[in-house]
Design a protein around this motif. Structure first.
Motif, PDB file in Angstrom:
ATOM      1  N   THR A 140      21.237  47.863  22.901  1.00  0.00           N
ATOM      2  CA  THR A 140      22.560  47.902  22.272  1.00  0.00           C
ATOM      3  C   THR A 140      23.055  49.334  22.139  1.00  0.00           C
ATOM      4  N   LEU A 141      22.157  50.233  21.743  1.00  0.00           N
ATOM      5  CA  LEU A 141      22.529  51.638  21.596  1.00  0.00           C
ATOM      6  C   LEU A 141      22.971  52.216  22.939  1.00  0.00           C
TER       7      LEU A 141
ATOM      8  N   SER B 155      26.931  49.830  17.559  1.00  0.00           N
ATOM      9  CA  SER B 155      25.823  50.566  16.965  1.00  0.00           C
ATOM     10  C   SER B 155      26.349  51.817  16.261  1.00  0.00           C
ATOM     11  N   ARG B 156      25.894  52.042  15.037  1.00  0.00           N
ATOM     12  CA  ARG B 156      26.371  53.186  14.267  1.00  0.00           C
ATOM     13  C   ARG B 156      26.006  54.514  14.939  1.00  0.00           C
TER      14      ARG B 156
ATOM     15  N   ASP C 209      26.409  50.505  23.956  1.00  0.00           N
ATOM     16  CA  ASP C 209      27.522  50.984  23.137  1.00  0.00           C
ATOM     17  C   ASP C 209      27.759  52.481  23.338  1.00  0.00           C
TER      18      ASP C 209
END
Length: 260
Positions: free
Chosen positions: A3-4, A97-98, A7
């Protein structure tokens, strides 16, 4: 992790498109170093006496490092712009993702700075500067420049996210131009007053500049006695400064971004 990566790649593409449609800031940060290189090399160079060394050979590595330090300015301005124009709030509301958002910005800056380094290197070669080190050493110098650029970009992203306004970030970012002046990027530190020399030699820019000169084979242009530890051990000092700044600022920037 997937995901990181996904994104982060998407955010990287967003920033590259942003640069494509609004190239003023990256264009300014890439062309101004060439202007300063010509100005210092041909105007100040004739007034500076450096026995046994060519000032332009001394200057070009310093200008490359000063350009890398400008990552603080671009990172700060872009992060502040997104924060105060509501872009950050919209991204927080999405399933992104932050860590990907500031990571994508730093990667985009790294890509553009790697491309922008080419004209400055060509300008230096045209002025008579030469890479006298081996090919692995030269690659190490360019890698160190990009690592330092990455570190300064993370410092800028953190400060931009914490800024009160775009104007405040812009004014603070302009102060980055002062950092190379208090270092050995443009002039040797040996002639400075004791206290100022100490400040200059503990400036991360001095360690990185000395390391880059050494790796490019221009070490004879900077040798000074009784230098501070980061300048006396430039490669180790440059790596420690860069990695320490990333280790401190990257997690702090992610936390600051994730804060609602």
């Amino acid at each position: 992790m997937s995901t990181l990566v996904h994104d982060g790649t998407a955010i990287l593409g967003r920033h590259l498109q942003r640069i494509r449609h609004a190239p003023a800031l990256p264009l300014m940060t890439q062309t101004m170093p060439i202007v300063f290189l010509l100005f210092f090399g041909y105007v100040f160079g004739s007034a500076l006496a450096m026995p046994g060394a060519d000032y332009r050979a001394y200057l070009v590595p310093g200008m490359l490092v000063a350009t890398a330090a400008n990552g603080m300015m671009t990172g700060m301005f872009q992060a502040a712009q997104d924060t105060h124009r509501g872009v950050t709030d919209r991204l927080r509301a999405m399933p992104v993702s932050r860590a990907a958002v500031p990571l994508g910005q730093s990667l985009a800056d790294l890509v553009t700075s790697a491309v922008g380094m080419v004209p400055l290197v060509l300008a230096g070669l045209a002025m008579g500067w030469r890479i006298d080190g081996t090919a692995p050493q030269a690659l190490g110098a360019f890698g160190l420049l990009l690592l330092f650029r990455c570190a300064m970009t993370w410092v800028g992203i953190l400060l931009g996210l914490a800024s009160r306004s775009e104007e405040a970030a812009s004014q603070l970012g302009s102060a980055v131009f002062m950092l190379p002046l208090i270092s050995n990027a443009y002039i040797p530190t040996g002639g400075m007053p004791g206290w100022l020399r100490t400040v200059a030699e503990w400036n991360p820019i001095s360690a990185v500049t000395t390391a880059v000169r050494e790796l490019f084979g221009n070490a004879q242009a900077h040798a000074e006695a009784d230098a501070a530890w980061p300048v006396a051990h430039p490669v180790a000092g440059a790596l420690l400064w860069s990695l320490a700044l990333i280790a401190l600022c990257a997690p702090a920037a992610v936390r600051r971004y994730a804060r609602t």
